[in-house]
Design a protein around this motif. Structure first.
Motif: not given
Length: 335
Positions: A107, A110-112, A114-115, A202, A205, A232, A236, A240, A247
Motif C-alpha cells: 500500500a 506501489v503508488p510511490v 509508479v509516481g 520503480t 515500471s 492516463r 497507464l 498496467r 508489484s
C-alpha cells in the motif's frame, strides 16, 4: 493490325510452393542452431518444473512428519513450542504478520513507485531523470541486512513521533492505538519493507512506461490532451500488466524477507488489533531466528511453516497471472 501478330505468350507457370514438410526439412538442415536452441529452451523449462516439484515434495514430506505429531491445530494455534511433549505449534500469528506486513508495504510502495517511474519517464528532464534512476538502481542492490541495521538504528527511534500522532488522531479506530513502548511493530516492519521493495517496482515500471507507443501519445497530444491525460489514456493502460508484474516481484520479496524483519521486529506469538503494538511475527523471520537452535523435529516444524509460505507465494503469483491475462487485451501491448 493483325491480331495473330500480337504477343500471345502466356506468363511462365508459378513454381509449386513447398509444403510444410519441405520447409521444415530445409530449415532444419540449414539452421541446426535452431534445433539446439529449441532443445535448450525446452529443457530449461522442464528443468524448472522438476525443481519446483522437487521443492514441493521435500517440503510436503518434512511438513507431514511434523504436523502428524502436533498436539494443536497447525493452522489456528497461537503457540510455537516444539520442545514440549507432545509438541504444540501453529502458524496463525505467522500468517497474520506476514500478510499484514506485506499489505502495508504494498500500500505504501506501489503508488510511490509508479509516481517515481512516471516522473522519470514523462516529467523530469533527462539530466535530472538519469541520476534519479541511477540512485534507485543502487538502492535495489543494498543487502537486506543493511536495511535491517538502518531500520533498527535509525527508523525505529524516529517512529515514536509518528506513532504518537497516529494514536492522538486515529487511536479511536483501534488499529492505530498505541500503549507506548518501543515502536517495533508490524507498521514499522511494513514501512521498512516498503522502502526495500520500492526500487524493484520503480525500475520495472519505469522500463514498461518507456515502451509505451509513441504514436498513441502523439495522437493524444494532437487531439489537445494534457500531459496527465496522455499518461492516463495511453501510458497507464499500456503499462498496467507491467506494473502488476512489478508489484508481484516486490510482494515476493516482502513475503520472504528475513533479516530486515528479524532485526526490527520484537517477535511474540500473539495477534493485536493495533498495528502499533510491538509483537507479531512472520514466516521468514521465525524460520531464520529459530532454525539453528531447533532440533530435528523443530526443523521439520519450521519447514512446515515454510511450506505454507511457499503455497501463499504460488497463490499470489497465480492470481497476478490471472489478472494480467484478463486485462491483456486492454493494455495496448498488442496495438
Amino acid at each position: 493490325m493483325d491480331i495473330s501478330t500480337q504477343n500471345t505468350e502466356a506468363p511462365p507457370p508459378t513454381p509449386p510452393r513447398p509444403t510444410a514438410v519441405h520447409k521444415r526439412t530445409a530449415r532444419g538442415a540449414a539452421r541446426p542452431g535452431d534445433r539446439v536452441f529449441l532443445g535448450l529452451s525446452r529443457g530449461s523449462g522442464i528443468l524448472l518444473l522438476v525443481i519446483m516439484a522437487a521443492i514441493a515434495v521435500f517440503l510436503t514430506y518434512r511438513a507431514a512428519l511434523a504436523i502428524s505429531k502436533d498436539d494443536a491445530n497447525f493452522l489456528t494455534a497461537f503457540e510455537w513450542n516444539t520442545n514440549l511433549e507432545p509438541p504444540t505449534f501453529g502458524i496463525a500469528v505467522l500468517a497474520f504478520g506476514t500478510v499484514v506486513s506485506a499489505i502495508i508495504a504494498m500500500a505504501l510502495a506501489v503508488p510511490v513507485a509508479v509516481g517515481i517511474a512516471l516522473f522519470i519517464t514523462h516529467y523530469a528532464p533527462r539530466k535530472l531523470g538519469g541520476p534519479i534512476a541511477y540512485v534507485i538502481d543502487l538502492l535495489a542492490a543494498v543487502p537486506s541486512i543493511v536495511y535491517g541495521l538502518w531500520g533498527a538504528i535509525v527508523l525505529v527511534p524516529h517512529m515514536t513521533g509518528l506513532f504518537g500522532w497516529l494514536d492522538h488522531y486515529f487511536g479511536w479506530t483501534g488499529i492505530f492505538e498505541w500503549q507506548g513502548g518501543a515502536p517495533r511493530s508490524m507498521l514499522t516492519v511494513g514501512i521498512l519493507l516498503a522502502i526495500m521493495i520500492l526500487p524493484i517496482i520503480t525500475n520495472v515500471s519505469r522500463e514498461v512506461f518507456r515502451q509505451a507507443p509513441q504514436m498513441h501519445q502523439e495522437a493524444a497530444l494532437a487531439l489537445g490532451a494534457t500531459r496527465w491525460e496522455v499518461i492516463r489514456m495511453s501510458v497507464l493502460p499500456f503499462g498496467r500488466s507491467g506494473v502488476i508484474s512489478a508489484s508481484m516481484l516486490g510482494l515476493g520479496r516482502a513475503l520472504g524477507e528475513t533479516m530486515a524483519v528479524a532485526t526490527v521486529l520484537s517477535p511474540t506469538f500473539d495477534i493485536s488489533a493495533s498495528l502499533l503494538d510491538p509483537g507479531g511475527g512472520t514466516f521468514a523471520q521465525n524460520i531464520a531466528s529459530k532454525f539453528n537452535e531447533a532440533t530435528t523435529f523443530g526443523q521439520d516444524a519450521l519447514i512446515a511453516s515454510g511450506l505454507v509460505l511457499f503455497v501463499i507465494t504460488l497463490l499470489v503469483n497465480g492470481a497476478a497471472r490471472m489478472i494480467i491475462n484478463r486485462r491483456k487485451e486492454y493494455s495496448g501491448a498488442n496495438a
